[in-house]
Design a protein around this motif. Structure first.
Motif, PDB file in Angstrom:
ATOM      1  N   SER A 157     104.408  41.845  41.169  1.00  0.00           N
ATOM      2  CA  SER A 157     103.667  41.968  42.425  1.00  0.00           C
ATOM      3  C   SER A 157     103.822  40.694  43.248  1.00  0.00           C
ATOM      4  N   GLU A 158     103.507  40.787  44.532  1.00  0.00           N
ATOM      5  CA  GLU A 158     103.577  39.620  45.404  1.00  0.00           C
ATOM      6  C   GLU A 158     102.571  38.564  44.956  1.00  0.00           C
ATOM      7  N   GLY A 159     101.409  38.992  44.498  1.00  0.00           N
ATOM      8  CA  GLY A 159     100.406  38.056  43.997  1.00  0.00           C
ATOM      9  C   GLY A 159     100.915  37.284  42.794  1.00  0.00           C
ATOM     10  N   SER A 160     101.656  37.965  41.932  1.00  0.00           N
ATOM     11  CA  SER A 160     102.231  37.313  40.761  1.00  0.00           C
ATOM     12  C   SER A 160     103.265  36.265  41.183  1.00  0.00           C
ATOM     13  N   LYS A 162     103.246  34.571  43.985  1.00  0.00           N
ATOM     14  CA  LYS A 162     102.492  33.434  44.516  1.00  0.00           C
ATOM     15  C   LYS A 162     101.929  32.571  43.386  1.00  0.00           C
ATOM     16  N   THR A 163     101.398  33.217  42.364  1.00  0.00           N
ATOM     17  CA  THR A 163     100.818  32.479  41.237  1.00  0.00           C
ATOM     18  C   THR A 163     101.886  31.693  40.493  1.00  0.00           C
TER      19      THR A 163
END
Length: 188
Positions: A157-160, A162-163
């Protein structure tokens, strides 16, 4: 949809050196293996995805390259298990990292040596990142892929993305703090 073969050729020529740097990091500097991974990935892209729009080539290519490298790491892990049980007296052939390609060879010898040493420290720091952090960092920083394209290439995911990217930057700052002239070369 017909793809412009000139645009695809140009993409392949432009992505090859950057992909080689990534593959070199992942293979511990094994130039031949890295070149094979990049070439195989380019062939797969051209043969299977030439009909895709040009803006999808980079995420597709890096996804293919990532899969090739992941498969190699898996095979290597299995080989280690077999080597443990069926060890021989033969030494592994020594491979030296090709980090010299990251340094700027134009200035004088002292500057060149300094660049090579710094490039080596940076490359060593990058290899200390987790696989996902390293991949997110390289795709975002070295390849300039967007968060969305990096997510597609990494199958996360995009959140992953970023993290992983933030954790990579934080870890690299920690590892390279002594090389920062603003900290006076003092590492905490």
């Amino acid at each position: 949809m017909s793809t412009d073969p000139v645009a695809l050729d140009r993409f392949c020529l432009e992505v090859r050196p950057r992909a080689m740097r990534m593959a070199l990091l992942e293979t511990g500097g094994n130039t031949h293996l890295a070149a094979d991974f990049v070439q195989d990935s380019l062939v797969k892209l051209v043969s299977s995805y030439r009909h895709k729009p040009a803006d999808e080539w980079a995420p597709l290519f890096y996804s293919i390259l990532r899969n090739r490298i992941t498969d190699w790491h898996r095979r290597k892990k299995i080989e280690k298990v077999f080597d443990f049980f069926f060890a021989s007296d033969e030494d592994d052939e020594g491979t030296s990292a090709a980090w010299e390609s990251l340094a700027d060879p134009a200035p004088g010898p002292d500057h060149q040596v300094g660049n090579m040493q710094l490039a080596g420290r940076i490359a060593d720091a990058i290899t200390q990142l987790s696989a996902r952090q390293r991949e997110a960092f390289l795709l975002r920083e070295m390849e300039g892929l967007s968060i969305a394209d990096t997510a597609v290439a990494m199958h996360v995911s995009e959140g992953s993305v970023k993290t992983h990217h933030l954790r990579a930057l934080t870890r690299l700052r920690e590892l390279l703090q002594s090389d920062n002239p603003f900290t006076g070369g003092i590492s905490s």
